[in-house]
Scaffold this motif. Sequence first.
Motif, mmCIF file in Angstrom:
data_model
loop_
_atom_site.group_PDB
_atom_site.id
_atom_site.type_symbol
_atom_site.label_atom_id
_atom_site.label_comp_id
_atom_site.label_asym_id
_atom_site.label_seq_id
_atom_site.Cartn_x
_atom_site.Cartn_y
_atom_site.Cartn_z
ATOM 1 N N GLY A 262 0.735 -1.396 0.262
ATOM 2 C CA GLY A 262 -0.054 0.287 -0.118
ATOM 3 C C GLY A 262 0.539 1.661 0.315
ATOM 4 N N TYR B 274 -3.928 -5.871 0.667
ATOM 5 C CA TYR B 274 -3.288 -4.021 -0.321
ATOM 6 C C TYR B 274 -4.072 -2.885 0.978
ATOM 7 N N SER C 227 -5.328 0.663 1.380
ATOM 8 C CA SER C 227 -5.675 1.382 0.954
ATOM 9 C C SER C 227 -5.531 2.356 1.877
ATOM 10 N N ASP D 235 -7.808 7.133 1.025
ATOM 11 C CA ASP D 235 -7.876 8.318 0.316
ATOM 12 C C ASP D 235 -6.963 9.444 0.720
ATOM 13 N N MET E 183 -0.769 7.603 -6.410
ATOM 14 C CA MET E 183 -1.414 6.199 -6.302
ATOM 15 C C MET E 183 -2.434 6.179 -8.102
ATOM 16 N N ASP E 184 -2.709 7.134 -8.860
ATOM 17 C CA ASP E 184 -2.781 6.978 -10.138
ATOM 18 C C ASP E 184 -2.108 5.687 -10.703
ATOM 19 N N ARG F 128 -1.871 2.446 -7.629
ATOM 20 C CA ARG F 128 -3.111 1.665 -7.076
ATOM 21 C C ARG F 128 -3.427 0.449 -7.564
ATOM 22 N N HIS F 129 -3.804 0.210 -9.397
ATOM 23 C CA HIS F 129 -3.543 -1.072 -10.344
ATOM 24 C C HIS F 129 -2.591 -1.879 -9.840
ATOM 25 N N TYR G 161 -1.128 -2.304 -6.745
ATOM 26 C CA TYR G 161 -1.008 -3.552 -6.020
ATOM 27 C C TYR G 161 -2.344 -3.864 -5.696
ATOM 28 N N THR G 162 -3.526 -3.154 -6.966
ATOM 29 C CA THR G 162 -4.789 -4.620 -6.860
ATOM 30 C C THR G 162 -4.138 -5.564 -7.496
#
Length: 180
Positions: A10, A100, A102, A104, A133-134, A137-138, A140-141
């Motif tokens: 994360g 992960y 997460s 905001d 993060m943009d 993020r994918h 981490y997922t």
Amino acid sequence: MSGPLVVLVGPMGVGKSTVGELLADRLGTGYRDTDADVVASAGKPIAEIFYDEGEDHFRALERDAVRAALAEHTGVLSLGGGAILDPSTRALLAGHPVVYLSMDVEEAVRRVGLGAARPLLAVNPRRQWRELMDARRHLYTEVARTVVATDERTPEEVAQAVLDALELPDGAPSGRENTP
């Protein structure tokens, strides 16, 4: 597959170290943080590695630290926020119980202030955090077996959510060696 019971990934400031230590305690096993491994091997803080040798050098140290930890550690493992950027690291994570954590941007600001101790966030912290993060993020997922949101949760609540998500009971796991 041998290796860690849980691998936490994360963004910076999400609480991987705090939650990781709580999980290790609850599971009766050891805790390891690859950022701490990098600092120990380099003999200086991560921010200094970035400033002195650059991000590429840091990422190489990080890649080696993750590889070693996945091979050696059987407890709870936390990875640095950018460890998942490396394709070989993502491949090594396949089959491991990766979670992960997460959050905001508003939670990130509240927790860490997105300050100067974070070398990748030195200029415009909010915008840079969002951009990081943009970009991440994918990833981490992609590596995660499950996602646990940390927003407005205590570290104890997050640790319990991880245990629940992975269906791990509190207490020492059976059939696993407990190592620090």
